[in-house]
Design an enzyme around this catalytic site. Sequence first.
Site, PDB file in Angstrom:
ATOM      1  N   ASP A 182      -7.357   7.955 101.716  1.00 14.53           N
ATOM      2  CA  ASP A 182      -6.885   9.069 102.542  1.00 14.53           C
ATOM      3  C   ASP A 182      -7.342  10.428 102.005  1.00 14.53           C
ATOM      4  O   ASP A 182      -7.803  10.540 100.861  1.00 14.53           O
ATOM      5  CB  ASP A 182      -5.357   9.043 102.667  1.00 14.53           C
ATOM      6  N   ASN A 209       9.241   5.415 100.457  1.00 14.08           N
ATOM      7  CA  ASN A 209       9.731   4.956 101.764  1.00 14.08           C
ATOM      8  C   ASN A 209       8.931   3.752 102.277  1.00 14.08           C
ATOM      9  O   ASN A 209       9.072   3.360 103.422  1.00 14.08           O
ATOM     10  CB  ASN A 209       9.657   6.102 102.781  1.00 14.08           C
ATOM     11  N   HIS A 216       5.567   3.660 102.497  1.00 14.19           N
ATOM     12  CA  HIS A 216       4.271   3.956 103.124  1.00 14.19           C
ATOM     13  C   HIS A 216       3.126   3.400 102.282  1.00 14.19           C
ATOM     14  O   HIS A 216       3.240   3.230 101.075  1.00 14.19           O
ATOM     15  CB  HIS A 216       4.096   5.456 103.445  1.00 14.19           C
ATOM     16  N   GLU A 236       2.967   5.975 107.534  1.00 13.19           N
ATOM     17  CA  GLU A 236       4.384   6.235 107.284  1.00 13.19           C
ATOM     18  C   GLU A 236       5.255   5.332 108.168  1.00 13.19           C
ATOM     19  O   GLU A 236       4.798   4.877 109.223  1.00 13.19           O
ATOM     20  CB  GLU A 236       4.698   7.704 107.632  1.00 13.19           C
TER      21      GLU A 236
HETATM   22  C1  F6R Z   1      -2.474   8.043  97.857  1.00 12.33           C
HETATM   23  C2  F6R Z   1      -1.766   7.197  98.814  1.00 12.33           C
HETATM   24  C3  F6R Z   1      -0.280   7.081  98.777  1.00 12.33           C
HETATM   25  C4  F6R Z   1       0.277   6.852  97.362  1.00 12.33           C
HETATM   26  C5  F6R Z   1       1.799   6.771  97.383  1.00 12.33           C
HETATM   27  C6  F6R Z   1       2.382   6.623  95.996  1.00 12.33           C
HETATM   28  O1  F6R Z   1      -3.860   7.989  98.086  1.00 12.33           O
HETATM   29  O2  F6R Z   1      -2.366   6.630  99.657  1.00 12.33           O
HETATM   30  O3  F6R Z   1       0.133   6.043  99.621  1.00 12.33           O
HETATM   31  O4  F6R Z   1      -0.263   5.672  96.852  1.00 12.33           O
HETATM   32  O5  F6R Z   1       2.323   7.915  97.985  1.00 12.33           O
HETATM   33  O6  F6R Z   1       2.123   7.796  95.293  1.00 12.33           O
HETATM   34  P1  F6R Z   1       2.487   7.944  93.756  1.00 12.33           P
HETATM   35  O7  F6R Z   1       1.617   7.027  93.013  1.00 12.33           O
HETATM   36  O8  F6R Z   1       2.201   9.383  93.448  1.00 12.33           O
HETATM   37  O9  F6R Z   1       3.934   7.604  93.623  1.00 12.33           O
END
Ligand code: F6R
Length: 241
Positions: free
Chosen positions: A67, A136, A138, A143
């Site tokens: 992303d 959550n 995602h 999401e």
């Molecule tokens: C980042 C991504 C997100 C993260 C997720 C967990 O490229 O796609 O889905 O993997 O938000 O983020 P952290 O590791 O910061 O808790």
Amino acid sequence: MRLIFTDNYKMLSLRAARYLAGQIELKPDCNLGLPTGSTPLGMYDVLVRLHQEEGLSLAEVSTFNLDEYQGLGRDHPRSYYNYMKENLFQHVDIKEENINFFDGTAEDIEQECHRFENKIAASGGIDLMILGIGRNGHIGFNEPAEELRSHSHLTELAEETIKANQRFFQEEEEVPGQALTMGMGTILKSDRILLLASGQSKAWAVKELMKKRVSPRFPASFLRVHPRVTLLIDQEAADKI
Ligand code: F6R
């Protein structure tokens, strides 16, 4: 879903990097799907060390990041491209032309998403997709919602995600509210998936993931339909299971 428990974040990072290195040794010209965020930072650190001290080469590897924030160009300090450059790309021998990213500044977003999907397909698909998980549930920026999009698309970030990601931005800066992300279908087409979860804040999401149900209200649950997913967690993340 295969489960690997580790004692702590350090062990998880080591294990994840070894897993990734194993994929590169098996297929030096493999296609990797990569995440940003806090969780993979330790893994990227170890990878850099494996490159510098043990000769692990990424010269033939291609990467596809999950992303990118909408509106942020490659050179923006908070872009995910810049995150990857600082934490991995500039320290290893990956070729610039093998790094694939959404262009967060693309004018025609639909076309940009098509370009990205086509590039993955033309490269033969993703061999190993590494994922983090949102509190959550995602995955990428898919999401929780009534329904999910299968292909790459522009998405609104959940309020909770914006709050969680504020830590990467300076106080006065705003976290972009939209991002380009691979869809769940794009992710599920990967040959193998390694999902990382570390820390107390992920314990609820890990518990939900253990329920044998699939729902767009908890996007990570879609990983349950994939035949080759490994969930790598540390003790704190495993607290509720
Ligand atoms: C980042 C991504 C997100 C993260 C997720 C967990 O490229 O796609 O889905 O993997 O938000 O983020 P952290 O590791 O910061 O808790």
